[in-house]
Design an enzyme around this catalytic site. Structure first.
Site, PDB file in Angstrom:
ATOM      1  N   HIS A  56       0.855  -1.188   0.000  1.00 33.38           N
ATOM      2  CA  HIS A  56       0.000   0.000   0.000  1.00 33.38           C
ATOM      3  C   HIS A  56       0.896   1.244   0.000  1.00 33.38           C
ATOM      4  O   HIS A  56       1.957   1.248   0.631  1.00 33.38           O
ATOM      5  CB  HIS A  56      -0.923  -0.001   1.230  1.00 33.38           C
ATOM      6  CG  HIS A  56      -1.968   1.071   1.160  1.00 33.38           C
ATOM      7  ND1 HIS A  56      -1.687   2.365   1.499  1.00 33.38           N
ATOM      8  CD2 HIS A  56      -3.255   1.047   0.745  1.00 33.38           C
ATOM      9  CE1 HIS A  56      -2.782   3.104   1.293  1.00 33.38           C
ATOM     10  NE2 HIS A  56      -3.741   2.318   0.838  1.00 33.38           N
ATOM     11  N   GLU A  84      -3.983   2.013  -7.362  1.00 35.46           N
ATOM     12  CA  GLU A  84      -4.324   3.104  -6.454  1.00 35.46           C
ATOM     13  C   GLU A  84      -3.442   4.307  -6.755  1.00 35.46           C
ATOM     14  O   GLU A  84      -2.324   4.415  -6.216  1.00 35.46           O
ATOM     15  CB  GLU A  84      -4.107   2.660  -5.003  1.00 35.46           C
ATOM     16  CG  GLU A  84      -5.023   1.541  -4.561  1.00 35.46           C
ATOM     17  CD  GLU A  84      -5.374   1.687  -3.089  1.00 35.46           C
ATOM     18  OE1 GLU A  84      -6.561   1.795  -2.777  1.00 35.46           O
ATOM     19  OE2 GLU A  84      -4.457   1.701  -2.255  1.00 35.46           O
TER      20      GLU A  84
HETATM   21  P1  PGA Z   1      -9.356   6.335   0.307  1.00 35.35           P
HETATM   22  O1  PGA Z   1      -8.238   5.223   0.526  1.00 35.35           O
HETATM   23  O2  PGA Z   1     -10.579   5.632  -0.262  1.00 35.35           O
HETATM   24  O3  PGA Z   1      -9.619   6.916   1.671  1.00 35.35           O
HETATM   25  O4  PGA Z   1      -8.804   7.311  -0.664  1.00 35.35           O
HETATM   26  C1  PGA Z   1      -8.031   4.177  -0.350  1.00 35.35           C
HETATM   27  C2  PGA Z   1      -6.791   3.414   0.059  1.00 35.35           C
HETATM   28  O5  PGA Z   1      -5.832   4.046   0.531  1.00 35.35           O
HETATM   29  O6  PGA Z   1      -6.742   2.182  -0.038  1.00 35.35           O
END
Ligand code: PGA
Length: 257
Positions: A94, A166
């Site tokens: 992540h 992401e």
């Molecule tokens: P968010 O986070 O939906 O709060 O932007 C997503 C993530 O970091 O997995």
């Protein structure tokens, strides 16, 4: 039928009691959906008690992190071996871990391999920062992150890996307040699939589960999941709110997978 995978990343929020309250609310509000697999990713301390509480037909569990050595003198760490039989999935790489905890490409690679070795499906998170996007580095960054992370896996093992695109700049933690645009999501996910096709062939790349995360809220679900090649979502902040998370699941259930 391929199901949409919706993973709620609770990050470092909710103690054992609060987590149990949220799960009860989710359980009361969410119906089992034929085309949606729901995964909850609470903090490590909460995983074990929650694994006894959840309706396993409705919810699966994911860890947010684990260490790549199975056992030994690594003060403060918890291994994938210890999470076996408690979780089905684990987030790996992540951006908060890459950025705040300096997780290198090689550490991420070793964690992916450790997850597979311990029968846990890694959810490999990849994505470019705002600066990298500005510098036209998105493709290179995604290429480096994907190829290094998968370097030690066989073609059969790749099947068990979920890839989460992401874009760091769109994540709420880093100031994002809305998801990337559908065309941006599509172009990065197509690129990720083409990297997989180069590595493992077209068939493997087509079947790979690739999901999107960053500022996902109910109103964006149908436009993102309707994109070809997007197999699910990874909401963070919205997954802490039972009403928003329920709406995300309901919206996903309406999209044809
Ligand atoms: P968010 O986070 O939906 O709060 O932007 C997503 C993530 O970091 O997995």
């Amino acid at each position: 039928m391929k199901k949409f995978l919706i993973v709620g990343n609770w990050k470092m929020n909710l103690n054992v009691h609060e987590a149990s309250v949220l799960v009860k609310r989710l359980d009361d509000n969410i119906k089992i959906q034929r085309n949606v697999e729901i995964v909850l990713a609470p903090n490590l301390l909460v995983l074990q008690p929650l694994s006894r509480e959840i309706d396993k037909r409705k919810f699966k569990l994911a860890a947010q992190n684990a260490y790549f050595v199975d056992e030994g003198a690594y003060t403060g760490e918890v291994s994938f071996t210890m999470l076996r039989h408690i979780v089905e999935y684990c987030l790996v790489g992540h951006s908060e871990r890459r950025i705040y905890f300096n997780e290198s490409l090689e550490v991420v690679r070793d964690k992916v391999a450790a997850a597979i070795r311990n029968d846990i499906k890694p959810i490999l998170c990849v994505g470019e920062t705002a600066q990298e996007r500005k510098d036209n580095e998105t493709k290179r960054v995604l290429h480096d992150q994907v190829t290094t992370a998968l370097a030690n896996l066989t073609a059969e093992e790749i099947d068990k890996v979920v890839i989460a695109y992401e874009p760091v700049w769109a994540i709420s933690t880093f100031g994002g307040n809305r998801p990337a645009k559908p065309e941006e999501i599509k172009s990065s996910i197509d690129w990720i699939r083409s990297i997989l096709a180069d590595l493992y062939g077209y068939g493997a790349s087509k079947d790979q589960t690739v999901i999107y995360g960053a500022s996902v809220e109910p109103e964006f679900v149908s436009s993102i999941l309707s994109l070809e090649g997007v197999n699910g979502l990874l909401p963070g902040a919205a997954s802490l709110n039972y009403s928003m998370f329920t709406k995300i699941i309901e919206a996903a259930a309406k999209v044809k997978a």
